[in-house]
Each structure stands twice: as structure tokens, then as C-alpha cells.
Enzyme design. Sequence first.
Site, PDB file in Angstrom:
ATOM      1  CE  LYS A   1      -4.195  -1.813   0.305  1.00  0.00           C
ATOM      2  NZ  LYS A   1      -5.230  -1.580  -0.752  1.00  0.00           N
TER       3      LYS A   1
ATOM      4  CG  ASP B   1      -4.245  -0.653  -3.995  1.00  0.00           C
ATOM      5  OD1 ASP B   1      -4.482   0.400  -4.636  1.00  0.00           O
ATOM      6  OD2 ASP B   1      -5.134  -1.373  -3.507  1.00  0.00           O
TER       7      ASP B   1
ATOM      8  CG  ASP C   1      -9.699  -1.608  -6.501  1.00  0.00           C
ATOM      9  OD1 ASP C   1     -10.865  -2.020  -6.660  1.00  0.00           O
ATOM     10  OD2 ASP C   1      -9.118  -1.711  -5.399  1.00  0.00           O
TER      11      ASP C   1
ATOM     12  CE  LYS D   1     -10.803  -4.576  -3.991  1.00  0.00           C
ATOM     13  NZ  LYS D   1     -10.359  -3.249  -3.538  1.00  0.00           N
TER      14      LYS D   1
HETATM   15 MG   LIG Z   1      -7.140  -1.648  -4.519  1.00  0.00          MG
END
Ligand SMILES: [Mg+2]
Length: 367
Positions: free
Chosen positions: A162, A191, A244, A268
Site C-alpha cells: 500500500k 496499490d 480498482d 470485487k
Molecule cells: Mg485496490
Amino acid sequence: MRIQEIETYTVKIPLKKPFKTALRTVIEAESVYVKVTTDNGISGYGEAPPTHVITGDSLHSIDYAINQVYKPLLIGKSIDQLEEVMQILQQAMIRNTSAKAALDMAVYDCFAQQTGLPLYKLLGGYRDELETDYTVSVNEPSEMADDAQQYIEDGFNLLKIKVGKDEIAKDIERIKAIREKVGDQPTIRLDANQGWSVKEAIYAIRKMEDLNLNIELVEQPVKYHDLKGLKQVTEQTETLIMADEAVFTSIDARRVLEMGAADLINIKLMKAGGIHEALKINRLAEAFGVSCMVGSMIETKLGISAAAHFAASQPNITRFDFDAPLMLKEDLINGGVTYERNHIYFSKDAGLGIHSIHEQSSKREEQ
Ligand SMILES: [Mg+2]
């Protein structure tokens, strides 16, 4: 097979270590569990965590959508007419994708149990096991390097780092520190959770390319609504760029794919509103020659089981980000997928293979 009852439960589970991204810090996982019971005695399970900064859904909005909006519409409906049930989920509310996802997975669980097949087999059965990455939260570079090293020692070969929380120079320092510590072997994906501007993203990614930090892909470098910016980053760097937060549903996916705004898509269930819509996104991406990852929010093994069944079923899904249950101090699910270090396996049980959910979960009071 008609829907006879829909019940919800809320659960709270502390995390082993705070989960930190450019968008939020989580110390305790919260979710709504849903149980759908049919008139022939089948129980299907679903889950929806509230992710305020991504989906906009909260514990109360999820609970309201399920109990006040969908429950009256779904009781008595036949799951054998799966497409009709899915149409109700899709049409009775816009957005509210987390509540939709919880109901969608519970309905798919019942549908698959009726056939006697594990859900991933029913959906296509492409893989029998998956390898997940493990996420390194955004912290000071030395702490991140130590965490990364620990996860490698724990048996993970794929690290998701991250970044995007503060200045770019620090993000580059973070990746350098991690690469120095873990060596060239482990795959590193980043990410940024929308944390960079377009210029910052292009600068940072090029810099990491020059430094040979060997980054597999960068997820959502810029704001979710900036598709032009995302496309610029995709075009002006060599590294693969993954959408995303920019892609919730198939409509978003179509826009990103038509523009060529990203090289990859992260699907997702909580963004898509469940497996039905996730299948659509994946097919669409496949037609554009774009492969997908399936990831999750901070979900327990219930939500992850549904996501893993969907992900394993399709050849165009080639990456798996299913570490969330490993971050939790407790596992409330009896059944579902099984973890062995970085590998996920499926049982031969029909549906999602969930036998029961632990008593810790508190049943919602009837209003
Ligand atoms: Mg992500």
C-alpha cells in the site's frame, strides 16, 4: 425452491495489525452476515462489510437495504428463476452494492446447493486452488520492509504494497526498502488507492522502472473518477496499471475498456453488487483482452469464500487478493474455503460449503 426467510447478523472482529491504506485505517472488521433459508430447507450465506470510503455503504444502510427494501420483495420468490431474483436485486435500488452482494452470494449459495455442486464448479470450475498475495500496510519504510520480510517467511510469494498516503519520495523509499530486504524473487504489486495525482503517478512509476524495482502492477494510482488521468498513466508508463475503485459495475468497466484506460481490472463483489454482475465485468474484460484480479474489502472467510468460488471459476481471472481473513484475530465461519499458507482450497461440499456461522455474531433485533 422459494425464499422463506432472510435474517441478518452483525459481526465485529479485531485485526491482528491495523490495516492502513491511503484512504483509511481499520483496526476492527465489521460485517453484516445474511442467511437466506428456502422452503426446502437449504440455507445460503452472504456477507457485506461497510466500506464508507469506497462503496459509501454503512452497517445501517446495508441492514436497511436487506431488511426493509429487499426482504419484502424476495420472500416467496423462486431461486430456480435465478435471473428474476437477480433482476430484483439490480432494479429495486441503485448503488447499495454491498447489500446486493451479500444477498447475491447467499442466493448463489442456495442455487448451487440445490444442484449438489460446489459453486465454483457450477460457475465454470476452471481452477481447483488459488494463490493469494499478502498486503503490506502503509507505514514507515523500515516497518514495511520488516512486515514484508515476515510475510515472505510466512510463505507468501506475492506482496501487495500500500502506497499513496504521503509524498511520492517516501513511497519510492518504501519500495526500495522492501526490495532491499526481500530481494528480487517475490512479486511486488502496488496499490496507491487513488493517492497520487496523474503527474505524481507517472513520475513515481517511471522512477521505480529506472531503479529496476520490478513492480508487477500498480492499482488505482489516481482518483476513481479520473479516467482520462488513469489512461494517461497507463499510456505513459511501462508498468501494468490496474483499475480498482474506477470500476464498480459492468457499465464502469465498459467505459474503462473502451477508453483503454487501464491494462487490468480488479473485480470485487462489494463493488459489483455480487457474483452475477462480477461475471459480466469479467466477460466484458475478456472480450477486450484484459485479464482481471479478484480482490475483497476487509471481509471474513464468508465473503471471501464467495469471491474465491467466483474467481476460481473463470480462466480470465488470473490474480487473487484474498488475504483479508488472515488479518483477523478470529474466524467465525465453520466451513467455506481452506487456507494453507498462501494457498486457498475448496471443499467438495455443495454451494459455498458454509456449515454454520459462529455464535459471536449477533442476530439483528426485529424492528
Ligand atoms: Mg485496490
